[in-house]
Design a protein around this motif. Structure first.
Motif, PDB file in Angstrom:
ATOM      1  N   PHE A  23       0.831  -1.207   0.000  1.00 57.60           N
ATOM      2  CA  PHE A  23       0.000   0.000   0.000  1.00 57.60           C
ATOM      3  C   PHE A  23       0.864   1.255   0.000  1.00 57.60           C
ATOM      4  N   LEU A  24       1.900   1.287   0.825  1.00 58.53           N
ATOM      5  CA  LEU A  24       2.777   2.459   0.875  1.00 58.53           C
ATOM      6  C   LEU A  24       3.529   2.666  -0.437  1.00 58.53           C
ATOM      7  N   VAL A  25       4.028   1.584  -1.013  1.00 57.27           N
ATOM      8  CA  VAL A  25       4.728   1.684  -2.302  1.00 57.27           C
ATOM      9  C   VAL A  25       3.764   2.151  -3.387  1.00 57.27           C
ATOM     10  N   GLY A  26       2.547   1.618  -3.371  1.00 57.77           N
ATOM     11  CA  GLY A  26       1.555   2.013  -4.370  1.00 57.77           C
ATOM     12  C   GLY A  26       1.169   3.469  -4.266  1.00 57.77           C
ATOM     13  N   THR A  27       0.905   3.938  -3.056  1.00 56.86           N
ATOM     14  CA  THR A  27       0.520   5.340  -2.903  1.00 56.86           C
ATOM     15  C   THR A  27       1.684   6.279  -3.196  1.00 56.86           C
ATOM     16  N   THR A  28       2.892   5.872  -2.834  1.00 54.66           N
ATOM     17  CA  THR A  28       4.071   6.700  -3.131  1.00 54.66           C
ATOM     18  C   THR A  28       4.310   6.783  -4.627  1.00 54.66           C
ATOM     19  N   SER A  29       4.173   5.669  -5.321  1.00 52.65           N
ATOM     20  CA  SER A  29       4.382   5.694  -6.777  1.00 52.65           C
ATOM     21  C   SER A  29       3.301   6.522  -7.479  1.00 52.65           C
ATOM     22  N   LEU A  30       2.071   6.468  -6.972  1.00 49.01           N
ATOM     23  CA  LEU A  30       1.022   7.312  -7.544  1.00 49.01           C
ATOM     24  C   LEU A  30       1.321   8.795  -7.315  1.00 49.01           C
ATOM     25  N   ALA A  31       1.804   9.119  -6.128  1.00 45.06           N
ATOM     26  CA  ALA A  31       2.109  10.520  -5.821  1.00 45.06           C
ATOM     27  C   ALA A  31       3.292  11.019  -6.642  1.00 45.06           C
ATOM     28  N   MET A  32       4.242  10.148  -6.917  1.00 45.56           N
ATOM     29  CA  MET A  32       5.438  10.543  -7.675  1.00 45.56           C
ATOM     30  C   MET A  32       5.190  10.576  -9.179  1.00 45.56           C
ATOM     31  N   SER A  33       4.212   9.856  -9.658  1.00 46.37           N
ATOM     32  CA  SER A  33       3.989   9.748 -11.099  1.00 46.37           C
ATOM     33  C   SER A  33       3.420  11.013 -11.724  1.00 46.37           C
ATOM     34  N   GLY A  34       2.823  11.837 -10.941  1.00 48.94           N
ATOM     35  CA  GLY A  34       2.256  13.065 -11.481  1.00 48.94           C
ATOM     36  C   GLY A  34       1.424  13.756 -10.438  1.00 48.94           C
ATOM     37  N   LEU A  40      -1.451  14.773  -8.205  1.00 46.80           N
ATOM     38  CA  LEU A  40      -2.703  14.159  -7.765  1.00 46.80           C
ATOM     39  C   LEU A  40      -3.671  15.257  -7.356  1.00 46.80           C
ATOM     40  N   PRO A  41      -4.960  15.033  -7.561  1.00 43.64           N
ATOM     41  CA  PRO A  41      -5.929  15.982  -7.012  1.00 43.64           C
ATOM     42  C   PRO A  41      -5.759  16.064  -5.484  1.00 43.64           C
ATOM     43  N   THR A  42      -6.069  17.180  -4.922  1.00 40.05           N
ATOM     44  CA  THR A  42      -5.876  17.406  -3.495  1.00 40.05           C
ATOM     45  C   THR A  42      -6.619  16.378  -2.653  1.00 40.05           C
ATOM     46  N   LYS A  43      -7.847  16.051  -3.053  1.00 39.20           N
ATOM     47  CA  LYS A  43      -8.624  15.087  -2.257  1.00 39.20           C
ATOM     48  C   LYS A  43      -7.971  13.710  -2.274  1.00 39.20           C
ATOM     49  N   ASP A  44      -7.425  13.297  -3.418  1.00 37.05           N
ATOM     50  CA  ASP A  44      -6.761  11.992  -3.480  1.00 37.05           C
ATOM     51  C   ASP A  44      -5.478  11.990  -2.669  1.00 37.05           C
ATOM     52  N   GLY A  45      -4.713  13.053  -2.770  1.00 39.22           N
ATOM     53  CA  GLY A  45      -3.485  13.150  -1.987  1.00 39.22           C
ATOM     54  C   GLY A  45      -3.768  13.114  -0.498  1.00 39.22           C
ATOM     55  N   LEU A  46      -4.799  13.825  -0.080  1.00 49.28           N
ATOM     56  CA  LEU A  46      -5.188  13.838   1.331  1.00 49.28           C
ATOM     57  C   LEU A  46      -5.692  12.465   1.771  1.00 49.28           C
ATOM     58  N   LEU A  47      -6.487  11.814   0.940  1.00 49.67           N
ATOM     59  CA  LEU A  47      -7.012  10.486   1.248  1.00 49.67           C
ATOM     60  C   LEU A  47      -5.879   9.469   1.371  1.00 49.67           C
ATOM     61  N   PHE A  48      -4.938   9.482   0.423  1.00 47.91           N
ATOM     62  CA  PHE A  48      -3.805   8.553   0.475  1.00 47.91           C
ATOM     63  C   PHE A  48      -2.921   8.835   1.690  1.00 47.91           C
ATOM     64  N   ALA A  49      -2.689  10.105   1.997  1.00 46.48           N
ATOM     65  CA  ALA A  49      -1.864  10.447   3.155  1.00 46.48           C
ATOM     66  C   ALA A  49      -2.503   9.971   4.448  1.00 46.48           C
TER      67      ALA A  49
END
Length: 185
Positions: free
Chosen positions: A29-40, A42-51
């Motif tokens: 989960f941490l690797v997946g969310t980090t790779s999503l955040a690094m790939s481009g 993210l909308p604020t709501k998604d970034g906040l939800l993942f964090a």
């Protein structure tokens, strides 16, 4: 209150396999969310939800790995997770496995106390040997019967789990509702 033992006789913890599964789940989960955040971006709501989800997983990891346990004492059973729940042995009259709750003790007033780290599969009652949940339930019920002055159930096995289909349907409905809400947020 006295300190709760961490290891020894009559202490049950999640299996090593369950703890390794937790570590693998958190890592993926941490690797997946980090790779999503690094790939481009993210909308604020998604970034906040993942964090928030990352913080929750990281915060619960020490509890799952090091603290979660059930301890059978001389007159109480201590169920330890985020807090310690103590149940007087003489109040416990039955044990069963409930979907999504694990090993559940039924008290003399009809209320229940659950320990999610131990449970059985749907077919555990067909095994030739007792499972860890069977052995833990047997030890607690024997101690409870002795505390009440009754004859202990020496060959106790947990009854088959009931309600698995209903729990699966309910979980699926909740996942759908949460997915629709988060997806349209």
């Amino acid at each position: 209150m006295s300190e709760v033992r961490r290891h020894g006789v009559n202490v049950w913890r999640p299996s090593v396999r369950a703890r390794l599964s937790w570590v693998l789940l958190v890592t993926v989960f941490l690797v997946g969310t980090t790779s999503l955040a690094m790939s481009g971006p993210l909308p604020t709501k998604d970034g906040l939800l993942f964090a928030c989800a990352d913080i929750a997983f990281i915060s619960l990891s020490p509890v799952v790995l090091f603290r979660w346990r059930m301890v059978l004492g001389s007159d109480v059973v201590s169920l330890v997770f985020l807090r310690v729940r103590r149940i007087e042995l003489r109040r416990i009259v039955e044990a069963k496995v409930v979907p999504r709750e694990g090993l559940t003790f039924v008290l003399d007033d009809g209320s229940t106390e659950s320990f999610g780290a131990l449970g059985n599969t749907a077919w555990a009652h067909r095994r030739a040997t007792a499972s860890r949940a069977d052995l833990a339930a047997r030890a607690v019920l024997v101690a409870a019967a002795e505390a009440r002055g009754e004859e202990p159930p020496l060959a106790y096995r947990l009854p088959p789990i009931k309600g698995l289909k209903r729990a699966a349907v309910e979980d699926g409905i909740w996942a759908l509702v949460v997915g629709l809400i988060v997806g349209n947020w």
